[in-house]
Design an enzyme around this catalytic site. Sequence first.
Site, PDB file in Angstrom:
ATOM      1  N   ARG A  25       0.841  -1.232   0.160  1.00 30.95           N
ATOM      2  CA  ARG A  25      -0.140   0.021  -0.007  1.00 30.95           C
ATOM      3  C   ARG A  25       0.892   1.154  -0.020  1.00 30.95           C
ATOM      4  NH1 ARG A  25      -4.356   0.809   4.743  1.00 30.95           N
ATOM      5  NH2 ARG A  25      -2.634   0.946   5.818  1.00 30.95           N
ATOM      6  N   ARG A  31      10.704  26.475  -0.966  1.00 28.25           N
ATOM      7  CA  ARG A  31       9.120  26.292  -1.003  1.00 28.25           C
ATOM      8  C   ARG A  31       8.570  26.739  -2.428  1.00 28.25           C
ATOM      9  NH1 ARG A  31       4.216  28.160  -0.466  1.00 28.25           N
ATOM     10  NH2 ARG A  31       3.017  27.120   1.130  1.00 28.25           N
ATOM     11  N   HIS A  45       5.296  25.112  -5.199  1.00 25.51           N
ATOM     12  CA  HIS A  45       4.218  24.196  -5.378  1.00 25.51           C
ATOM     13  C   HIS A  45       4.799  23.039  -6.186  1.00 25.51           C
ATOM     14  CE1 HIS A  45       1.862  27.274  -3.200  1.00 25.51           C
ATOM     15  NE2 HIS A  45       0.914  26.036  -3.084  1.00 25.51           N
ATOM     16  N   GLU A  62     -16.459   5.855   5.722  1.00 21.77           N
ATOM     17  CA  GLU A  62     -15.543   5.145   6.680  1.00 21.77           C
ATOM     18  C   GLU A  62     -15.443   5.932   7.690  1.00 21.77           C
ATOM     19  OE1 GLU A  62     -11.309   4.840   5.336  1.00 21.77           O
ATOM     20  OE2 GLU A  62     -11.534   6.713   4.273  1.00 21.77           O
ATOM     21  N   LEU A  82      -9.859   4.760   2.347  1.00 19.06           N
ATOM     22  CA  LEU A  82      -8.800   4.170   2.373  1.00 19.06           C
ATOM     23  C   LEU A  82      -8.978   2.483   2.445  1.00 19.06           C
ATOM     24  CD1 LEU A  82      -5.478   4.433   2.347  1.00 19.06           C
ATOM     25  CD2 LEU A  82      -5.981   3.887   4.978  1.00 19.06           C
TER      26      LEU A  82
END
Length: 286
Positions: A52, A100, A102, A184, A209
């Site tokens: 996963r 920094r 994006h 969930e 998930l």
Amino acid sequence: MARIAYVNGRYGPISAARVSVEDRGFQFADGVYEVLKLIRGRLVDADRHLARLRRSLGELRIEPPCSDAALQRVVKETITRNGLGNALIYIQVSRGTAPRNHPFPAAAKPTLVVTLRRLNLPGATELEKGTKIITLLDERWGRCDIKSTGLLPNVLAKQAAQEAGCREAWLYDAAASDDPVITEGSSTNAWIVDENGVLRTHPTGSAILGGVTRSVVLELAVAAGVKVEQRAFTLGELRRAREAFLTSATSLVLPVTTIDGHPVANGMPGETTRRLMADYAAHCGI
Ligand code: PMP
């Protein structure tokens, strides 16, 4: 014994462990994580957790920091250095450190952090009597299948549950609908035995998930001859359910017996829940 953390190739006391303020995990929550449990020195479902992790990284186009075999070695070394037999292991990978901005940086190396802490399983009373949950609007993004470290809506939902005296918040997907679908929990998968006796949980896809515990419990249910469907249930169906429970690596299979202050059926854990609790505990070697 001081807790030992692994950060980018070094082991050291967790109090001294550092990543840069320019780490994209800190700046943008541009990273993913995994949580595994160690029971009596044995990692439970490590292969599924690592698969996963690799999938989450792939979906975000973050380069894996090392091979699965190398990661397993780091996890094992961190376990040894911490000297715990029962533990929770956190693996965190961010896209790395860069000024920094994006867009993905051209040449950042992923950051890898492995930490451990003592495992606190649900206590005997909660396992026997069940736990309480609230329901809340699901305010998360559209890619809940990625185990991202961007967990702010989950944090807010868990905080609301705690302030209501409950363990968990189960999330429903559409405020406008008369009978919205439960996706969930804030950190757990949600299950019911419906009014027809069918065990149900939301199908995998971008709305949830895909829990490792969920995948194991689905197999255990089939092996136990339980009629099970990966089919979403609504808030109304939840209120009429015969049984409800939640699953996660840390909560195991935990009965849910109170929802928004109302008892589930007679307010006690049901037969299917009890069976799966026992089968999952055996699977983990508890
Ligand atoms: N859903 C969410 C949102 C979670 O954070 C978790 C915990 N990782 C789960 C489900 C359960 O997953 P697992 O069984 O792999 O712990």
